[in-house]
Enzyme design. Structure first.
Site, PDB file in Angstrom:
ATOM      1  CG  ASP A 319      30.903  37.037  28.062  1.00  0.00           C
ATOM      2  OD1 ASP A 319      29.865  37.432  28.629  1.00  0.00           O
ATOM      3  OD2 ASP A 319      32.003  36.990  28.629  1.00  0.00           O
ATOM      4  NE  ARG A 323      30.138  40.382  31.739  1.00  0.00           N
ATOM      5  CZ  ARG A 323      28.882  40.056  31.536  1.00  0.00           C
ATOM      6  NH1 ARG A 323      27.931  40.948  31.784  1.00  0.00           N
ATOM      7  NH2 ARG A 323      28.542  38.849  31.086  1.00  0.00           N
ATOM      8  CG  ASN A 324      32.615  41.114  28.006  1.00  0.00           C
ATOM      9  OD1 ASN A 324      33.497  41.373  28.812  1.00  0.00           O
ATOM     10  ND2 ASN A 324      31.848  40.045  28.103  1.00  0.00           N
ATOM     11  CG  ASP A 337      36.111  38.791  28.007  1.00  0.00           C
ATOM     12  OD1 ASP A 337      36.487  37.663  27.690  1.00  0.00           O
ATOM     13  OD2 ASP A 337      36.039  39.178  29.192  1.00  0.00           O
TER      14      ASP A 337
END
Length: 478
Positions: A319, A323-324, A337
């Site tokens: 992932d 955003r992570n 994350d």
């Protein structure tokens, strides 16, 4: 006692670099220059005995923050030595008030061809130099001047210009570290009662829960991030895997786990709180808009460092996206994350779940459920596009349903505006349809170190850049 070898345990002694006021009964207070002998160096808080000027124990034992300590008799005692820093962190420190032209620091490097770098403030910015070492162990900036240790190298360039018009003057002002940034618990005491934590404002949502700013009451309201996960059969397994993953791995570019709360609903995963939030919002904000290409590449390099650590430990993230990635002071980056992360024992991890970040996922993972470290490399290429475009959504105008056909036709995103051809070629290497032909994160570490280092000279500095490294590595391998 002929025939016997007496084994002795090495004694590790340390000197404190700053004053520290301990809180509670187990933390020792100390002044800069106090001396200690380590009893247990596991975790961020070390158990030590205080020792006197003669080396004898005073009878005081307790915990001290490891980042306040320097091993006695090593270069860590030097004011100019800054351990591991990124290029951007070095730039930010040297450009602060209190540092004039000639201010300098030596920082550790994890690059393969050199162990240390010298960063010096000049009138037109900060210059960086590789500190190389020859086969005899001698240090040098160029092969014409060799030194037995770093002390002698630094002394030499106090008297002679490292580049035209710049000599070393004073060490960079060293900020006192924050003990509250450290993991406050021994590594075997993760489980904490939920009553110790106060939930604050919501910061965002991950794949499997919400993230809040919070406070740890027992740590003088220490600020933390708290990920809440609602209890059900699926989430309980996700919670178990994510916390187990975070407990096993520690790296400066991975988010640090502080505690877990697995009693009651919801579960808590308590981690460090990074002040600037996630990378995507940072890139789209005013600070990201002003960041130089060098600063953007430093962020990409930190992500690579974190992913290289995962690669070396047979882990996949699955992932990897802006955003992570979380951003802290001096633009330090932490991968976060890990709800989809896995430790793999075979070459790949098979998953047929459709709950994946579609536009960041490699084609072989979308079509066949085949996840490897090379599928993470594909995701890094998309993340690099996010970084260089300052947060543009990948594949604009293309839906998830259309994406796989688009990729199988050999189509790829175009280069972001003002992105150099060299950086775009790294993206294209990451997006090779053949996963085996994509670079490893180890190769990416080398190829992305393409910012200029300077060679010391009486003449104008000549930047030395690494070009086409991935291609050369593969050519040599063949």
């Amino acid at each position: 006692m002929d025939g016997y070898v007496i084994m002795t345990t090495p004694v590790h002694r340390y000197v404190s670099l700053w004053d520290f006021d301990g809180s509670g009964t187990q933390e020792l207070s100390f002044k800069a220059g106090d001396r200690f002998q380590a009893v247990d160096r596991s975790g961020d808080w070390w158990l030590v005995d205080r020792i006197n000027a003669l080396g004898g124990k005073t009878g005081e034992q307790g915990y001290v923050p490891f980042n306040y300590m320097a091993e006695e008799g090593t270069m860590e005692e030097q004011r100019w030595f800054f351990r591991e820093l990124s290029r951007t962190e070095a730039n930010n420190l040297l450009m602060k008030g209190g540092n004039a032209a000639g201010s300098f620091l030596v920082r550790q490097s994890d690059k393969q061809d050199f162990d240390y770098a010298l960063s010096v403030r000049a009138t037109d910015g900060v210059k960086h130099f590789k500190i190389l070492r020859n086969s005899q162990g001698e240090y040098h900036l160029n092969s014409s001047s060799l030194f037995p240790d770093l002390d002698k190298l630094i002394e030499y360039y106090h008297d002679r210009p490292v580049i035209k018009g710049v000599t070393l003057t004073k060490p960079c002002v060293k900020d006192e570290p924050m003990a509250t940034d450290l993991n406050p618990l021994p590594l075997d005491e993760w489980e904490r009662p939920k009553e110790e934590f106060i939930l604050g404002k919501k910061l965002g949502s991950g794949n499997f829960g919400q993230v809040h700013e919070g406070y740890w009451k027992g740590r003088v309201k220490m600020r933390v991030a708290i990920k809440t996960i609602k209890q059900d059969v699926t989430n309980r397994e996700i919670f178990r895997k994510e916390t187990a993953f975070l407990k096993t791995l520690r790296h400066r570019n991975l988010l640090s786990l502080y505690a877990v709360c697995s009693v009651g609903d919801p579960f808590y995963i308590v981690t460090e709180l990074l002040s600037k939030g996630d990378l995507l919002h940072f890139l789209r904000g005013p600070e990201g808009e002003k960041l130089s290409v060098e600063g953007l590449l430093d962020i990409a390099g930190q992500v690579i460092d974190g992913m290289h650590y995962l690669e070396a430990n047979n882990c996949i993230h699955r992932d990897l996206a802006a955003r992570n990635v979380l951003i802290g002071l001096n633009n330090i980056c932490r991968l976060a994350d890990f709800g989809l992360a896995r430790i793999i024992t075979d070459d790949c991890y098979m998953s047929y779940s459709k709950d994946v970040p579609y536009k960041w996922t490699a084609p072989e993972a979308l079509e066949y459920g085949r996840f490897t470290i090379k599928s993470d490399v594909w995701s890094f290429g998309v993340l690099l596009h996010e970084i260089m475009s300052r947060g543009v959504i990948p594949y604009p105008g293309i839906s998830n349903a259309e994406l796989l056909l688009y990729l199988k036709q050999g189509k790829r995103m175009s280069a972001p505006e003002n992105c150099s051809r060299k950086i775009y070629e790294v993206m294209l290497d990451c997006w090779n349809a053949n996963a085996q032909k994509r670079p490893s994160f180890n190769e990416l570490k080398i190829s992305m170190d393409s910012l200029a280092f300077y060679e010391p000279s009486e003449e104008s500095p000549k930047p030395v850049k690494l070009k086409g490294i991935i291609a050369r590595l593969k050519k040599n391998a063949n």
